[in-house]
Design an enzyme around this catalytic site. Structure first.
Site, mmCIF file in Angstrom:
data_model
loop_
_atom_site.group_PDB
_atom_site.id
_atom_site.type_symbol
_atom_site.label_atom_id
_atom_site.label_comp_id
_atom_site.label_asym_id
_atom_site.label_seq_id
_atom_site.Cartn_x
_atom_site.Cartn_y
_atom_site.Cartn_z
ATOM 1 C CB ALA A 139 -0.771 0.032 1.185
ATOM 2 C CB ALA A 140 1.633 3.703 -2.018
ATOM 3 C CD GLN A 145 6.353 3.062 -1.253
ATOM 4 O OE1 GLN A 145 5.992 4.029 -2.101
ATOM 5 N NE2 GLN A 145 7.590 2.206 -1.652
ATOM 6 C CG ASP A 295 -7.460 8.221 10.421
ATOM 7 O OD1 ASP A 295 -8.705 8.443 10.015
ATOM 8 O OD2 ASP A 295 -6.576 8.098 9.492
#
Length: 560
Positions: A139-140, A145, A295
């Site tokens: 994932a980036a 990443q 978050d």
């Protein structure tokens, strides 16, 4: 699934940055925004009457443009936009909603850059550190990443690598943002009543904390210790030997993304249980631990094959100090009692309300919220609806919600939406009720019997009686100093003065128009036709301004 190292090219996506180029891009956006905002306030720009619906539609279009522009400006502004999505006390609802959709899907950086960072931070080449290392990231995002790897001991891990040059970009961008904050702080319209420099300081602190990967590792360890006795929640272990300021190595803990409902059903997992556990986990964090994930979007929450929740990404965490928790409890008790005066006092103590000017409008707004929110049964209410009402009242009022409060409310709303996706009958407030009742049990004088209530009322009366001499003395002192003022308001007088003011302005415009008309006639006779035409146009404009003022006055008076 791996992320390819290709996509849209961004001007900020580089290792070295030009301060002049960044200032040009950022201030260019600010100036365009100010122009668009000025046009929004001009009624003639709507091509007709600017109704509330048309204004809302334009705010939505502006908010979408702001969201897309922040993505183009890069990691600093992606994160600032995400933080601003929690500040409904500063921005209209349309801006908050669009900024909440801001996703930091950006191109991955190259494997050569990854290798350079690992060698610089860990002091050894990749083959000496890992048995295998996947060059294609899992994932980036805007800040970094994630790559899958395997240690020489055989353990599978994920390695989180920070984007090259990120701290330099933050240093440049945040210096420019500080100048922008100073500009808005001194702005005659947007400055008064808003602490833009305080907002900047808060954003700066959060952003620098998020790119400190050692701090993120410590957060993960603390979070795991808090849930060490919960077999239904997992936190990836940190491998400190393979971690540094820009590199964080964690246990590989794969799972099903909690918002992939079909995959959860295929795995035979109980979605109702998962909805309840996700809410319970967050309530434990906020109310019992005082240390919570700030978050908790679906990308940071997964489920393992045994049905345990897996939390990821501990860069942004919130803390609630014991003193703040006590003040929050005081606010909760005042809300339960529907006492707007005590709610305002508690909010002032929390720093969520600035005691400036006349607080009567704020008090009426708070009382309206209490009367409307609490008229429904507690377990039938929605966190999202409560937040929407609260933020609608807070906008353009002297509220200053702390970051902790806004993070908690946003997380509650996110988890409520996630829970309803898992279980259509899910109600976050219903799950929170036992926690609220547990807190209420700690409230002094809430034994529920007659003597307890009588004792509480007696204590309140004694406190009022004891404070009465001091309050009288303060009032007399203010009277002697001339600081005690009596404020009265007459709506009829205000209406009459407004009418006189508008009529006076209309007369002024009419006189100016007449003078210009006479000037145009003299110029025309003298042979200056073009200059006379200009004077005639100005005369027509002056008369139109006076006529428009009278029409607005008539429309306003029809509302009363």
């Amino acid at each position: 699934m791996s992320v390819p190292v290709a996509a849209k090219t961004y001007r900020w996506n580089q290792e070295r940055y030009s301060r002049r180029r960044r200032a040009f891009d950022i201030w260019g956006f600010v100036l365009r925004f100010l122009t668009v905002q000025w046009l929004y306030e001009q009624s003639w720009s709507y091509g007709g009457r600017p109704t509330p619906e048309r204004k809302s539609q334009r705010r939505r279009r502006i908010a979408i443009w702001v969201r897309d522009t922040l993505l183009d400006l890069g990691p600093t502004f992606i994160k600032v936009g995400q933080l601003f999505s929690t500040r409904a006390d500063l921005f209209p609802a349309e801006y908050v909603e669009e900024l909440a959709k801001l996703q930091d899907r950006v191109p991955a950086f190259s494997y050569d850059q990854v290798e350079t960072i690992l060698v610089a931070d860990l002091g050894r080449p990749i083959p000496e550190l890992f048995r295998s290392f996947d060059p294609i990231p899992l994932a980036a995002a805007s800040l970094g990443q994630v790559h899958k790897a395997q240690l020489h001991s055989g353990e599978e891990v994920v390695v989180k690598v920070q984007r090259p040059g990120l701290r330099q970009l933050f240093d440049i961008d945040l210096a420019i943002v500080k100048d922008i904050a100073r500009y808005f702080q001194n702005h005659p319209r947007w400055g008064p009543g808003r602490d833009w420099l305080g907002v900047y300081e808060e954003c700066q602190r959060i952003l620098y904390e998020e790119i400190d990967y050692l701090n993120e590792g410590r957060n993960a360890d603390t979070f795991r210790r808090n849930f060490r006795d919960a077999d239904w929640l997992r936190v990836p272990r940190v491998y400190w030997r393979y971690s540094a300021g820009r590199v964080l190595t964690l246990e590989y803990a794969p799972g099903i993304k909690i918002s992939h409902y079909e995959a959860l059903d295929a795995a035979g997992l109980d979605r109702k249980r998962l909805a309840r556990l996700s809410a319970q986990a967050y309530l434990e964090q906020v109310l019992n631990h005082g240390f919570f994930h700030a978050d908790p979007h679906p990308g940071n929450l997964a489920v393992d094959p045994q049905g345990a929740l897996i939390f990821y990404d501990f860069g942004m965490m919130g803390r609630i100090q014991p003193l703040t928790r006590d003040k929050l409890l005081g606010t909760l008790f005042a809300i339960v009692d529907r006492d707007s005066d005590r709610v305002i006092e508690a909010l002032v103590e929390l720093g969520a309300l600035v005691p400036q000017g006349d607080l009567d409008p704020v008090r009426r707004s708070v009382q309206y919220l209490l009367d409307n929110v609490l008229e429904q049964p507690f377990d039938k209410q929605s966190v999202a609806a409560i937040s929407e009402d609260l933020y609608a009242i807070a906008f353009d009022q002297p509220f200053r919600f702390p970051a902790t409060f806004t993070f908690v409310m946003r997380a509650f709303s996110t988890l409520e939406g996630l829970g309803r996706g898992l279980d259509q009958d899910f109600n976050f407030v219903e799950v929170a009720t036992p926690f609220a009742l547990q807190l209420m049990d700690t409230r002094p004088g809430t034994e529920g019997d007659f003597l307890g209530q009588l004792g509480r009322q007696a204590a309140q009366m004694s406190n009022s009686a004891l404070s009465l001499p001091r309050r009288l003395d303060d009032s007399l002192a203010k009277l002697e100093r001339g600081d005690l003022r009596l404020r009265t308001r007459s709506l009829e007088t205000e209406r009459l003065m407004r009418r006189l003011s508008v009529q006076q302005m209309a007369t002024t415009w009419a006189v100016l128009g007449g003078c210009l008309l006479i000037t145009a006639a003299i110029l025309l006779v003298g042979g200056y036709a073009w200059v006379a035409l200009v004077a005639l146009g100005l005369a027509v404009l002056a008369v139109w301004r006076g006529w428009r003022g009278l029409r607005r006055l008539e429309a306003l008076e029809r509302l009363f």
